[in-house]
Design a protein around this motif. Structure first.
Motif, mmCIF file in Angstrom:
data_model
loop_
_atom_site.group_PDB
_atom_site.id
_atom_site.type_symbol
_atom_site.label_atom_id
_atom_site.label_comp_id
_atom_site.label_asym_id
_atom_site.label_seq_id
_atom_site.Cartn_x
_atom_site.Cartn_y
_atom_site.Cartn_z
ATOM 1 N N CYS A 148 42.278 25.373 -4.945
ATOM 2 C CA CYS A 148 40.826 25.241 -5.023
ATOM 3 C C CYS A 148 40.446 24.673 -6.372
ATOM 4 O O CYS A 148 41.176 24.823 -7.352
ATOM 5 N N GLY A 149 39.301 24.020 -6.435
ATOM 6 C CA GLY A 149 38.819 23.445 -7.681
ATOM 7 C C GLY A 149 37.347 23.129 -7.554
ATOM 8 O O GLY A 149 36.883 22.732 -6.487
ATOM 9 N N GLY A 150 36.592 23.302 -8.624
ATOM 10 C CA GLY A 150 35.153 23.119 -8.534
ATOM 11 C C GLY A 150 34.574 24.094 -7.520
ATOM 12 O O GLY A 150 33.796 23.707 -6.647
ATOM 13 N N SER A 151 34.972 25.370 -7.627
ATOM 14 C CA SER A 151 34.546 26.375 -6.650
ATOM 15 C C SER A 151 33.094 26.771 -6.869
ATOM 16 O O SER A 151 32.550 26.632 -7.966
ATOM 17 N N GLY A 210 30.391 25.044 -14.300
ATOM 18 C CA GLY A 210 29.995 24.732 -12.925
ATOM 19 C C GLY A 210 30.161 25.922 -11.997
ATOM 20 O O GLY A 210 29.317 26.174 -11.128
ATOM 21 N N ASN A 211 31.267 26.664 -12.166
ATOM 22 C CA ASN A 211 31.473 27.888 -11.372
ATOM 23 C C ASN A 211 30.311 28.852 -11.572
ATOM 24 O O ASN A 211 29.740 29.374 -10.608
ATOM 25 N N PHE A 223 42.858 21.809 -0.148
ATOM 26 C CA PHE A 223 42.121 21.958 -1.401
ATOM 27 C C PHE A 223 40.649 22.228 -1.092
ATOM 28 O O PHE A 223 39.956 21.366 -0.565
ATOM 29 N N THR A 224 40.178 23.429 -1.427
ATOM 30 C CA THR A 224 38.780 23.763 -1.176
ATOM 31 C C THR A 224 37.938 23.520 -2.421
ATOM 32 O O THR A 224 38.418 23.689 -3.547
ATOM 33 N N THR A 225 36.682 23.139 -2.214
ATOM 34 C CA THR A 225 35.790 22.890 -3.338
ATOM 35 C C THR A 225 34.347 23.114 -2.913
ATOM 36 O O THR A 225 33.970 22.806 -1.782
ATOM 37 N N LYS A 275 35.419 35.355 -9.039
ATOM 38 C CA LYS A 275 36.029 34.085 -8.646
ATOM 39 C C LYS A 275 37.394 34.323 -8.005
ATOM 40 O O LYS A 275 37.734 33.733 -6.979
ATOM 41 N N SER A 276 38.167 35.213 -8.606
ATOM 42 C CA SER A 276 39.524 35.492 -8.133
ATOM 43 C C SER A 276 39.535 36.141 -6.750
ATOM 44 O O SER A 276 40.359 35.795 -5.901
ATOM 45 N N ALA A 277 38.631 37.094 -6.546
ATOM 46 C CA ALA A 277 38.602 37.794 -5.260
ATOM 47 C C ALA A 277 38.331 36.818 -4.124
ATOM 48 O O ALA A 277 38.875 36.956 -3.023
#
Length: 549
Positions: free
Chosen positions: A315-318, A397-398, A463-465, A409-411
């Motif tokens: 994941c990136g830019g979540s 951004g997060n 890859f999720t975003t 974020k981790s969960a």
């Protein structure tokens, strides 16, 4: 009426706004009415009970932070009133039996994809030739080879924006306002057809390592490069060495032997200080590479069971929707593939902060559980040692889009791993050897982590975003999945799949996960071209084991 809020887990004391909510608005959820004390933007959260200063905030059923002031019910949580906090964790000597939600699903076991079969039994989703420098001193020669080979062999993409430069120059010279000029795509050059029809491309892995730093950096780099050279998506490689660097040819060969004892792909290694003149080096390398491409071109796609797939989960830019749409959707995809005998890789250890106990308890072997805990603690300690910490992981951004703490974020990030038991725990740059869910120690940085997952054997990356990122990889297709429909519509040239349908109530997590697996099979078979491949987004950043969150 569209649902306005969501409670992710029964134990949570926050609700997630699924749309923008206004101060004073009354929200009815599960028979309880809440009056909002603040504006709450979509993706953000408000508390459902009066909380004292220092009270625990629970989301996804785990501790994600503690309040820094008293918060009445209906208050929005922000970086001003919530600080990162996560639960303690310890090794459980007794292994609990883990039951995946899809362990009895046999509907995918007989599915196949069209892949490239290698002599070691692995099956690739692509067929690439690599040109690899052992040290940054050879990057320039790699670029010379790239310039000499790509266009003539039909692998260069037409320079899309060169035509616009010509238009702008012409406008300037004729006195036309450049703001009136737009890209004339019809004026672009047409790409040549590839000379080698069964070779998907020649990829050049420039980097800044191989010498300097510490000697362990050189060993780690050679391990990563060996992971790429022995990768199922790679047919062979050309390696350029200077000669005097820390990352020696013998070290690379040792790492190749570790990963593939019966390695038999074409591999051509040239050492500049031995060869002498640059012209001789380039000429030798071009001739051997051409011979290797002739051999690689003999490979063709053949049917293979999907149990041969290895999928990286990234994941990136979540955003605040990632953990309730795109991440659990690919978690379901992961479970389905594991149930069919395939392999998946969950990485980004700084983004497993707060869920360590649950993941450790899912390890089938106590030694893997112990290794996971040791890696997590060592990583966290090394971050603290340089004045940082996992709590500093969320990006601006997060935070702007609802991910207030690293534990929150981790969960949500951990949902990518689905519900399967953990088959193995790997340290970077180790390679996947067991079917099932594999944990790989990497940073949270999306390019470093994606680079590592592919080095560990991922043949496709999901890859999720939530914010949008162009991240790709030279040899493995990176499927980009948006957490929300607005992003999917805004960046259609970057995003491949929309999981915002879950937020809108048009699709369940399970339906979306199945749709993603169907797409993966098409991509693995060469039937669909993902946007990152179409754009030649060949990101490659080795991790030097320093502190990168």
């Amino acid at each position: 009426m569209k649902q306005k809020v969501l409670k992710v887990h029964p134990q949570d004391n926050v609700l997630v706004a699924l749309q923008d909510l206004s101060k004073g608005e009354k929200i009815l959820y599960n028979g309880v009415e809440y009056t909002l004390l603040d504006d709450v933007a979509a993706k953000h959260k408000f508390v459902t009970a009066d909380l004292e200063k220092g009270a625990a905030v629970i989301m996804y059923g785990v501790l994600v932070g503690k309040t820094t002031e008293a918060l009445p019910a209906g208050s929005r949580i922000t970086t001003s009133n919530l600080k990162h906090a996560s639960a303690a964790y310890a090794l459980s000597e007794t292994r609990k039996e883990v039951h995946s939600k899809t362990e009895n699903d046999t509907s995918w076991k007989d599915r196949t994809f069209m892949g490239y079969h290698r002599s070691d039994g692995c099956v690739g989703t692509g067929n690439y030739w690599l040109v690899v420098p052992l040290v940054f001193c050879e990057n320039r020669n790699v670029e010379v080879l790239k310039d000499a080979l790509l266009e003539e062999l039909g692998y260069a993409h037409p320079p899309k924006y060169r035509a616009l430069t010509k238009q702008l120059v012409a406008a300037m010279e004729s006195g036309v306002d450049v703001e009136t000029i737009s890209l004339n795509e019809s004026a672009q050059a047409t790409a040549k057809s590839p000379v080698f029809k069964n070779v998907d491309g020649i990829k050049f892995l420039s980097h800044t390592g191989g010498c300097g730093g510490i000697r362990q950096d050189a060993q780690t780099l050679c391990g990563l490069l060996a992971g790429y050279i022995t990768h199922p998506n790679v047919a062979g490689a050309t390696v350029l060495s200077l000669g005097c660097q820390n990352a020696q040819v013998a070290m690379l060969k040792e790492e190749i032997e570790k990963r593939s004892p019966s390695f038999d792909k074409p591999l051509y290694i040239f050492e500049q200080q031995t060869v002498g003149r640059e012209t001789d080096l380039i000429e030798f390398a071009m001739k051997r590479t051409f011979e290797g491409l002739i051999i690689a071109n003999q490979q063709t796609r053949k049917p293979a069971p999907i149990s041969k797939l290895v999928i990286g989960l990234e994941c990136g830019g979540s955003d605040g929707f990632s953990g309730i749409s795109a991440n659990p959707a690919i978690g379901h995809t992961s479970d389905l593939l594991v149930s069919a005998g395939g392999s998946v890789i969950l990485s980004e250890f700084p983004e497993l902060c707060g869920v360590e106990q649950e993941i450790s308890d899912r390890c089938s072997d106590v030694r893997d559980a112990e290794r996971f805990i040791c890696l997590m603690r060592a990583y966290a300690a090394s971050a603290v040692a340089v004045g940082s910490g996992f709590d500093m992981n969320p990006s601006p951004g997060n935070i702007k889009d609802g991910l207030i703490t690293d534990a929150m974020k981790s969960a949500g990030a951990a949902k990518k791993g689905g519900t399967s038991g953990v088959a193995a725990v790997l340290d970077y740059p180790e390679v996947v050897r067991r079917a099932g869910l594999n944990l790989l120690c990497t940073p949270g940085n999306d390019v470093e982590s994606t680079t590592a997952e592919v080095g560990a054997g991922a043949t496709v990356v999901l890859f999720t975003t939530g914010l949008g990122t162009p991240t790709g990889n030279p040899i493995a297709p990176v499927v980009k999945i948006s957490s929300n429909t607005a992003l999917y519509n805004r960046m259609p040239d970057i995003i491949d799949i929309n999981a915002g349908t879950i937020i809108e109530g048009n699709e369940t997590i399970e339906q979306c996960g199945e749709r993603i697996l169907e797409y993966v099979i098409a991509v693995a078979s060469g039937e669909k071209l993902v946007n990152a491949v179409r754009l030649s987004q060949d990101d490659f950043i080795p991790w030097k084991r320093g502190i990168s969150l």
